[in-house]
Design an enzyme around this catalytic site. Structure first.
Site, PDB file in Angstrom:
ATOM      1  CD  GLU A 100     -23.492  57.958 -68.165  1.00 14.88           C
ATOM      2  OE1 GLU A 100     -22.186  57.147 -67.802  1.00 14.88           O
ATOM      3  OE2 GLU A 100     -23.912  57.798 -69.253  1.00 14.88           O
ATOM      4  NE  ARG A 184     -31.967  54.407 -80.453  1.00 14.04           N
ATOM      5  CZ  ARG A 184     -30.791  55.081 -80.582  1.00 14.04           C
ATOM      6  NH1 ARG A 184     -29.871  55.159 -79.897  1.00 14.04           N
ATOM      7  NH2 ARG A 184     -30.886  55.519 -81.644  1.00 14.04           N
ATOM      8  NE  ARG A 196     -22.443  59.125 -80.535  1.00 14.84           N
ATOM      9  CZ  ARG A 196     -22.161  60.122 -80.766  1.00 14.84           C
ATOM     10  NH1 ARG A 196     -22.721  60.603 -82.020  1.00 14.84           N
ATOM     11  NH2 ARG A 196     -21.828  61.298 -80.091  1.00 14.84           N
ATOM     12  CB  SER A 286     -25.106  61.359 -74.959  1.00 18.34           C
ATOM     13  OG  SER A 286     -25.295  59.849 -75.179  1.00 18.34           O
ATOM     14  CB  THR A 287     -21.887  66.072 -74.466  1.00 30.06           C
ATOM     15  OG1 THR A 287     -21.896  65.866 -73.155  1.00 30.06           O
ATOM     16  CG2 THR A 287     -21.837  67.544 -74.423  1.00 30.06           C
ATOM     17  CB  VAL A 290     -28.381  65.826 -75.017  1.00 29.03           C
ATOM     18  CG1 VAL A 290     -28.718  64.555 -74.881  1.00 29.03           C
ATOM     19  CG2 VAL A 290     -27.189  66.236 -74.269  1.00 29.03           C
ATOM     20  CB  VAL A 294     -36.984  66.218 -78.695  1.00 26.38           C
ATOM     21  CG1 VAL A 294     -37.484  64.846 -78.992  1.00 26.38           C
ATOM     22  CG2 VAL A 294     -36.791  66.312 -77.205  1.00 26.38           C
ATOM     23  CG  ASN A 295     -32.956  65.380 -83.780  1.00 27.08           C
ATOM     24  OD1 ASN A 295     -32.707  64.586 -84.453  1.00 27.08           O
ATOM     25  ND2 ASN A 295     -32.403  65.819 -82.621  1.00 27.08           N
TER      26      ASN A 295
END
EC number: 2.8.2.20
Length: 370
Positions: A100, A184, A196, A286-287, A290, A294-295
């Site tokens: 970002e 979402r 978080r 988010s690090t 990711v 993908v789960n």
């Protein structure tokens, strides 16, 4: 004989004097022209002037960038899968998104503030700072940041979640840009930002009701602008469906972007920290998520966490849930059945097979999204 010599000397002096006068005259004219040129405003020879030429050393290619290039903008309410989306695209060898920028949504918000104030608009116009001048400056600034904050690539994308609050304006500045609006379940997004501790300007992290109200307002703004520019420019991507069926959705998405399919987008976790792969920030929240494949581990974490009175009023608090295809009263929800590969990925994640690499181990700062 002497007279002839004097005559020749006089002729030679005359020639030398003439040449000297001619040279000095030419030099004076050149200086005058240069002074005039410097006093004139700088003009671009090409309205599509390149901001940067980037060299891909491995491919031995040079890329040029301008406002008419097919930029990709990823956005949505924070905690809606925007980082996963950009990581998957970053894994593609022809695409570079990067972290970002944080400055892009701020400068866009500033431009919106100027436009909404009629008094400020009059002042700017009187000063000669017209919409045309501002738009040209915004184009140059945004493109400069997008291009120069990462490595060169055939396709560049930007992921600043709230930048899409200015989606229609960006579509005007960059006529060939495409937009990916991440959607979402708002209950999951809000639970994620509260649990978080991702501080977002205007969101009260002590109140699910307040956060859901603000979520509804933000996604409605972006959704309406996405609909306004049309399906050829803006694509809704439901986070839940992306993680349940990544190959199906990534094939559809790359087709929408007119970018050739590459299998690496399904294995972004293998490209983290590699040259031409996925670059992650040590301080983005988010690090640590990711780095994993993908789960479906995060889909229903909100179940059982939202206060009963908020659940009871959900349809009124967040009417956009139903508009986006979510059942506001489903608790737990049924998002669908994951692909077999995703079930395997989820099993491996629960076993703890994926840990944060050493080069990303730094205590994250309190992240604020504006």
């Amino acid at each position: 004989m002497v007279g002839k010599l004097k005559q020749n000397l006089l002729l030679a002096c005359l020639v030398i004097s003439s040449v000297t006068v001619f040279y000095l005259g030419q030099h004076a004219m050149e200086c005058h022209h240069r002074i005039e040129e410097r006093s004139q405003p700088a003009r671009l020879e090409n309205p599509k002037a390149t901001v940067r030429a980037g060299l891909d050393i491995k491919a031995n290619k040079t890329f040029t960038y301008h406002k008419d290039m097919p930029l990709i903008f990823i956005g949505g309410v924070p905690r809606s899968g925007t980082t996963l989306m950009r990581a998957m695209l970053d894994a593609h060898p022809d695409i570079r998104c990067g972290e970002e920028t944080r400055v892009i949504p701020r400068i866009l918000a500033l431009k919106q503030m100027w436009s909404r104030s009629s008094k400020e608009k009059i002042r700017l116009d009187e000063a000669g700072v017209t919409d045309e001048v501002l738009d040209s400056a915004m184009q140059a600034f945004l493109l400069e940041v997008i291009v120069k904050h990462g490595e060169p690539a055939p396709y560049l994308c930007n992921k600043d979640p709230f930048a899409l609050k200015s989606l229609t304006y960006l579509a005007r500045l960059f006529p060939n840009a495409k937009f990916l609006l991440m959607v979402r379940d708002g209950r999951a997004s809000v639970h994620s930002m509260i649990s978080r501790k991702v501080t977002i300007a205007g969101f009260d992290l002590n109140s699910y009701r307040d956060c859901l109200t603000k979520w509804n307002r933000a996604i409605e703004t972006m959704y309406n602008q996405c609909m306004e520019v049309g399906y050829k420019k803006c694509m809704l991507v439901h986070y839940e469906q992306l993680v349940l069926h990544p190959e199906r959705w990534m094939r559809t998405l790359l087709k929408f972007l007119h970018i050739p399919w590459n299998h690496s987008v399904l294995h972004h976790e293998e490209m983290i920290g590699k040259a031409g792969g996925v670059s992650l920030s040590k301080v983005e929240r988010s690090t640590d998520q990711v780095i994993k494949p993908v789960n479906v581990g995060a889909l229903s974490k909100w179940v059982g966490k939202i206060p009963p009175d908020v659940l009871q009023d959900m349809a009124v608090i967040a009417p956009m849930l139903a508009k986006l295809g979510y059942d506001p009263y489903a608790n737990p929800p049924n998002y669908g059945k994951p692909d077999p590969k995703i079930l395997e990925n989820t099993r491996r994640v629960y076993k703890g097979e994926f840990q944060l690499p050493d080069f990303l181990k730094e205590k994250p700062q309190t992240e604020q999204v504006e």
